[in-house]
Design a protein around this motif. Structure first.
Motif, PDB file in Angstrom:
ATOM      1  N   VAL A 146       0.828  -1.214   0.000  1.00 24.76           N
ATOM      2  CA  VAL A 146       0.000   0.000   0.000  1.00 24.76           C
ATOM      3  C   VAL A 146       0.857   1.257   0.000  1.00 24.76           C
ATOM      4  CG1 VAL A 146      -1.910  -1.182   1.151  1.00 24.76           C
ATOM      5  CG2 VAL A 146      -0.240   0.064   2.517  1.00 24.76           C
ATOM      6  N   LYS A 147       2.119   1.133   0.423  1.00 27.77           N
ATOM      7  CA  LYS A 147       3.013   2.295   0.458  1.00 27.77           C
ATOM      8  C   LYS A 147       3.819   2.445  -0.818  1.00 27.77           C
ATOM      9  CE  LYS A 147       4.680   0.570   4.244  1.00 27.77           C
ATOM     10  NZ  LYS A 147       5.469   0.274   5.465  1.00 27.77           N
ATOM     11  N   CYS A 148       3.741   1.457  -1.697  1.00 28.28           N
ATOM     12  CA  CYS A 148       4.584   1.457  -2.898  1.00 28.28           C
ATOM     13  C   CYS A 148       3.785   1.589  -4.188  1.00 28.28           C
ATOM     14  CB  CYS A 148       5.416   0.168  -2.945  1.00 28.28           C
ATOM     15  SG  CYS A 148       6.502  -0.079  -1.520  1.00 28.28           S
ATOM     16  N   GLN A 149       2.477   1.623  -4.094  1.00 25.37           N
ATOM     17  CA  GLN A 149       1.640   1.589  -5.288  1.00 25.37           C
ATOM     18  C   GLN A 149       1.922   2.758  -6.229  1.00 25.37           C
ATOM     19  OE1 GLN A 149      -2.561   1.571  -4.476  1.00 25.37           O
ATOM     20  NE2 GLN A 149      -3.099   0.867  -6.536  1.00 25.37           N
ATOM     21  N   SER A 150       2.183   3.931  -5.680  1.00 26.16           N
ATOM     22  CA  SER A 150       2.313   5.129  -6.519  1.00 26.16           C
ATOM     23  C   SER A 150       3.534   5.087  -7.432  1.00 26.16           C
ATOM     24  CB  SER A 150       2.363   6.384  -5.643  1.00 26.16           C
ATOM     25  OG  SER A 150       3.500   6.352  -4.787  1.00 26.16           O
ATOM     26  N   PHE A 151       4.577   4.334  -7.052  1.00 31.74           N
ATOM     27  CA  PHE A 151       5.785   4.289  -7.883  1.00 31.74           C
ATOM     28  C   PHE A 151       6.147   2.876  -8.304  1.00 31.74           C
ATOM     29  CE2 PHE A 151       7.065   4.324  -3.385  1.00 31.74           C
ATOM     30  CZ  PHE A 151       7.826   3.172  -3.309  1.00 31.74           C
ATOM     31  N   ALA A 152       5.267   1.920  -8.076  1.00 29.29           N
ATOM     32  CA  ALA A 152       5.571   0.523  -8.367  1.00 29.29           C
ATOM     33  C   ALA A 152       5.697   0.274  -9.862  1.00 29.29           C
ATOM     34  CB  ALA A 152       4.497  -0.380  -7.782  1.00 29.29           C
ATOM     35  N   GLU A 153       6.572  -0.652 -10.208  1.00 35.35           N
ATOM     36  CA  GLU A 153       6.670  -1.129 -11.581  1.00 35.35           C
ATOM     37  C   GLU A 153       5.530  -2.116 -11.845  1.00 35.35           C
ATOM     38  OE1 GLU A 153       8.735  -0.058 -13.826  1.00 35.35           O
ATOM     39  OE2 GLU A 153       9.802   1.277 -12.447  1.00 35.35           O
ATOM     40  N   PRO A 154       5.133  -2.274 -13.121  1.00 34.86           N
ATOM     41  CA  PRO A 154       3.972  -3.125 -13.425  1.00 34.86           C
ATOM     42  C   PRO A 154       4.120  -4.583 -13.004  1.00 34.86           C
ATOM     43  CG  PRO A 154       4.504  -1.708 -15.288  1.00 34.86           C
ATOM     44  CD  PRO A 154       5.623  -1.553 -14.307  1.00 34.86           C
ATOM     45  N   ASP A 155       5.380  -5.075 -12.878  1.00 31.38           N
ATOM     46  CA  ASP A 155       5.558  -6.488 -12.563  1.00 31.38           C
ATOM     47  C   ASP A 155       5.842  -6.771 -11.083  1.00 31.38           C
ATOM     48  OD1 ASP A 155       8.007  -5.260 -12.635  1.00 31.38           O
ATOM     49  OD2 ASP A 155       9.042  -6.891 -13.661  1.00 31.38           O
ATOM     50  N   TRP A 156       5.829  -5.742 -10.227  1.00 33.89           N
ATOM     51  CA  TRP A 156       6.036  -5.983  -8.806  1.00 33.89           C
ATOM     52  C   TRP A 156       4.822  -6.693  -8.232  1.00 33.89           C
ATOM     53  CZ3 TRP A 156       8.272  -0.827  -6.420  1.00 33.89           C
ATOM     54  CH2 TRP A 156       9.505  -0.548  -7.038  1.00 33.89           C
ATOM     55  N   LEU A 157       5.068  -7.663  -7.356  1.00 39.55           N
ATOM     56  CA  LEU A 157       3.994  -8.461  -6.777  1.00 39.55           C
ATOM     57  C   LEU A 157       4.002  -8.380  -5.257  1.00 39.55           C
ATOM     58  CD1 LEU A 157       4.244 -11.738  -8.924  1.00 39.55           C
ATOM     59  CD2 LEU A 157       2.630  -9.839  -9.213  1.00 39.55           C
ATOM     60  N   ALA A 158       2.821  -8.494  -4.683  1.00 40.90           N
ATOM     61  CA  ALA A 158       2.675  -8.577  -3.229  1.00 40.90           C
ATOM     62  C   ALA A 158       1.954  -9.875  -2.896  1.00 40.90           C
ATOM     63  CB  ALA A 158       1.892  -7.387  -2.686  1.00 40.90           C
ATOM     64  N   LEU A 159       2.325 -10.473  -1.772  1.00 42.15           N
ATOM     65  CA  LEU A 159       1.744 -11.747  -1.370  1.00 42.15           C
ATOM     66  C   LEU A 159       0.591 -11.504  -0.395  1.00 42.15           C
ATOM     67  CD1 LEU A 159       1.980 -14.845  -1.515  1.00 42.15           C
ATOM     68  CD2 LEU A 159       3.456 -14.731   0.502  1.00 42.15           C
ATOM     69  N   GLU A 160      -0.561 -12.053  -0.741  1.00 43.08           N
ATOM     70  CA  GLU A 160      -1.718 -11.978   0.147  1.00 43.08           C
ATOM     71  C   GLU A 160      -1.784 -13.247   0.993  1.00 43.08           C
ATOM     72  OE1 GLU A 160      -3.812  -9.955   1.928  1.00 43.08           O
ATOM     73  OE2 GLU A 160      -4.444  -9.120   0.002  1.00 43.08           O
ATOM     74  N   VAL A 161      -1.942 -13.075   2.287  1.00 37.44           N
ATOM     75  CA  VAL A 161      -2.086 -14.217   3.182  1.00 37.44           C
ATOM     76  C   VAL A 161      -3.365 -14.049   3.984  1.00 37.44           C
ATOM     77  CG1 VAL A 161       0.405 -14.584   3.362  1.00 37.44           C
ATOM     78  CG2 VAL A 161      -0.760 -13.163   5.063  1.00 37.44           C
ATOM     79  N   GLU A 162      -3.877 -15.163   4.490  1.00 42.22           N
ATOM     80  CA  GLU A 162      -5.031 -15.089   5.374  1.00 42.22           C
ATOM     81  C   GLU A 162      -4.758 -15.894   6.634  1.00 42.22           C
ATOM     82  OE1 GLU A 162      -8.479 -16.667   3.494  1.00 42.22           O
ATOM     83  OE2 GLU A 162      -7.773 -18.744   3.537  1.00 42.22           O
ATOM     84  N   ALA A 163      -5.330 -15.436   7.736  1.00 42.39           N
ATOM     85  CA  ALA A 163      -5.176 -16.134   9.003  1.00 42.39           C
ATOM     86  C   ALA A 163      -6.172 -17.283   9.055  1.00 42.39           C
ATOM     87  CB  ALA A 163      -5.416 -15.174  10.164  1.00 42.39           C
ATOM     88  N   VAL A 164      -5.652 -18.492   9.205  1.00 45.49           N
ATOM     89  CA  VAL A 164      -6.497 -19.681   9.333  1.00 45.49           C
ATOM     90  C   VAL A 164      -6.444 -20.106  10.800  1.00 45.49           C
ATOM     91  CG1 VAL A 164      -6.895 -22.050   8.578  1.00 45.49           C
ATOM     92  CG2 VAL A 164      -5.998 -20.352   6.956  1.00 45.49           C
ATOM     93  N   LEU A 165      -7.553 -19.936  11.499  1.00 45.86           N
ATOM     94  CA  LEU A 165      -7.610 -20.221  12.928  1.00 45.86           C
ATOM     95  C   LEU A 165      -8.282 -21.563  13.188  1.00 45.86           C
ATOM     96  CD1 LEU A 165      -8.083 -16.882  12.567  1.00 45.86           C
ATOM     97  CD2 LEU A 165      -8.052 -17.052  15.039  1.00 45.86           C
ATOM     98  N   ASP A 166      -7.911 -22.162  14.295  1.00 46.25           N
ATOM     99  CA  ASP A 166      -8.558 -23.383  14.755  1.00 46.25           C
ATOM    100  C   ASP A 166     -10.077 -23.165  14.736  1.00 46.25           C
ATOM    101  OD1 ASP A 166      -9.684 -25.446  16.357  1.00 46.25           O
ATOM    102  OD2 ASP A 166      -7.782 -25.689  17.423  1.00 46.25           O
ATOM    103  N   LYS A 167     -10.806 -24.106  14.135  1.00 45.27           N
ATOM    104  CA  LYS A 167     -12.246 -23.932  13.938  1.00 45.27           C
ATOM    105  C   LYS A 167     -13.027 -23.780  15.233  1.00 45.27           C
ATOM    106  CE  LYS A 167     -12.437 -26.306   9.480  1.00 45.27           C
ATOM    107  NZ  LYS A 167     -12.996 -27.449   8.712  1.00 45.27           N
ATOM    108  N   ARG A 168     -12.480 -24.265  16.342  1.00 46.88           N
ATOM    109  CA  ARG A 168     -13.218 -24.142  17.597  1.00 46.88           C
ATOM    110  C   ARG A 168     -13.266 -22.697  18.100  1.00 46.88           C
ATOM    111  NH1 ARG A 168      -9.969 -24.534  22.435  1.00 46.88           N
ATOM    112  NH2 ARG A 168      -7.751 -24.492  21.904  1.00 46.88           N
ATOM    113  N   PHE A 169     -12.435 -21.808  17.519  1.00 45.77           N
ATOM    114  CA  PHE A 169     -12.424 -20.417  17.964  1.00 45.77           C
ATOM    115  C   PHE A 169     -13.735 -19.715  17.667  1.00 45.77           C
ATOM    116  CE2 PHE A 169     -11.549 -15.933  16.639  1.00 45.77           C
ATOM    117  CZ  PHE A 169     -11.347 -15.410  17.911  1.00 45.77           C
ATOM    118  N   TRP A 170     -14.312 -19.959  16.491  1.00 45.41           N
ATOM    119  CA  TRP A 170     -15.449 -19.158  16.056  1.00 45.41           C
ATOM    120  C   TRP A 170     -16.679 -19.349  16.931  1.00 45.41           C
ATOM    121  CZ3 TRP A 170     -13.465 -15.469  13.600  1.00 45.41           C
ATOM    122  CH2 TRP A 170     -12.378 -15.667  12.728  1.00 45.41           C
ATOM    123  N   PRO A 171     -17.104 -20.576  17.275  1.00 44.38           N
ATOM    124  CA  PRO A 171     -18.243 -20.680  18.206  1.00 44.38           C
ATOM    125  C   PRO A 171     -17.931 -20.129  19.602  1.00 44.38           C
ATOM    126  CG  PRO A 171     -17.315 -22.853  17.705  1.00 44.38           C
ATOM    127  CD  PRO A 171     -16.707 -21.892  16.753  1.00 44.38           C
TER     128      PRO A 171
END
Length: 355
Positions: free
Chosen positions: A318-343
């Motif tokens: 988000v801090k590099c978008q204004s000057f980034a080259e077209p081929d620069w990539l960022a990795l998206e990750v998601e937090a996978v939590l133990d299923k017992r957390f949600w209930p």
């Protein structure tokens, strides 16, 4: 020549800062003994911190008419709070809540405060983490050093549940639920508070939280931390989902960067090694470029001699978008939590807010 000197001076300053940070991290997490000469300062820090906490909770704490969930940690540096916040927002949105997030907005330079993040916001105005949360969830995000003022702004916008990002020590904001996020690889360091150790508050503070989420991302087998208290301990891992182009946010599959490829891996986050380990797990060979957490990037930071693909974290993107080259990539990750957390979370919200 002046421009070259500027770049060289900037690099030298960044390197010195990185060296100082590495020295402290080694003292806190590798057991170096020199840091114990600072014990009198730790005692002072703990005394002032305890007095401040008591004063704020007794005389200044404000409670809101909606549930407030605080997500934070005891230690300085990154533990994976931002992906946890994003996972919480998405889950609660699906449950029907109109969720809002309040954040201090570290390093932000907003035109006014409280400041509500929007599509027109830049990372300079909003800060890297609030902007990343807004882009990932679309939920209202408001930044202000005074989280109470930020939360009241979100209430006026119609939010019926507030998440406070990194707000465990912001005692002016009353809360129903506290979630502490810990790093399994670093644990609690040497167990001391600043400056002898990495902790903002004593380990005993964990007795008061409702959930302790342990980020297991950097360990091969699950690490079981000795956490005081009766709070449920929930394991979590950060799972890569896709790349996206820094310039225009276009999603691309993980296979876009082939296994065995060498890349320039740029990280200005609290625990950059976690990002580099994730890349290694994807079969990528990172040439690591480490910057301080919340580093304000410029194009000069990417003047690499070897022409390799550039990859970074979504928070840095988000801090590099204004000057980034077209081929620069960022990795998206998601937090996978133990299923017992949600209930358990649903039960805690219902029990503590009498919904």
């Amino acid at each position: 020549m002046p421009e070259q000197r500027t770049k060289r001076d900037t690099h030298s300053s960044t390197q010195r800062s990185s060296d100082r940070e590495t020295r402290w991290l080694n003292a806190w997490y590798q057991g170096e003994r020199w840091v114990y000469w600072l014990l009198p300062l730790e005692w002072l820090f703990r005394s002032v911190s305890a007095a401040r906490r008591c004063f704020l909770r007794r005389f200044c704490q404000r409670h809101l008419p909606v549930p407030v969930i605080v997500v934070g940690n005891l230690s300085v540096g990154g533990t994976g709070k931002t992906p946890v916040i994003i996972a919480l927002v998405r889950h609660l949105q699906k449950a029907g809540y109109r969720v809002g997030v309040v954040s201090r907005g570290y390093g932000s330079q907003a035109p006014e405060y409280p400041y509500v993040v929007s599509a027109a916001s830049s990372a300079t105005q909003a800060g890297d983490e609030p902007l990343a949360i807004w882009r990932a969830t679309g939920c209202p995000v408001c930044i202000d050093a005074d989280r109470v003022a930020a939360a009241q702004t979100l209430l006026q916008a119609g939010c019926d549940l507030i998440l406070s990002d990194d707000g465990l020590q912001h005692y002016r904001l009353g809360r129903q639920i506290e979630v502490a996020v810990l790093d399994a690889a670093r644990a609690l360091g040497n167990g001391h508070c600043l400056p002898v150790g990495p902790l903002r508050e004593p380990v005993a503070r964990l007795r008061e939280v409702d959930f302790a989420i342990v980020n297991q991302t950097q360990v091969d087998a699950e690490v079981h931390l000795d956490i005081p208290g009766q709070a449920p301990v929930i394991d979590m891992r950060l799972q890569p989902t896709h790349w996206f182009k820094v310039k225009d946010l276009t999603e691309v599959p993980l296979s876009q960067v082939t296994r065995g490829s060498a890349v320039h891996a740029v990280a200005g986050i609290g625990n950059p090694q976690r990002f580099f380990d994730t890349l290694t797990g994807l079969g990528v060979r990172p040439q690591c470029h480490i910057y301080r957490d919340h580093h304000r990037f410029s194009s000069a930071d990417f003047s690499f001699k070897q022409p390799l693909p550039v990859v970074m974290t979504s928070k840095d993107a988000v801090k590099c978008q204004s000057f980034a080259e077209p081929d620069w990539l960022a990795l998206e990750v998601e937090a996978v939590l133990d299923k017992r957390f949600w209930p358990l979370l649903t039960q805690a919200i219902e029990r503590k807010t009498k919904i």
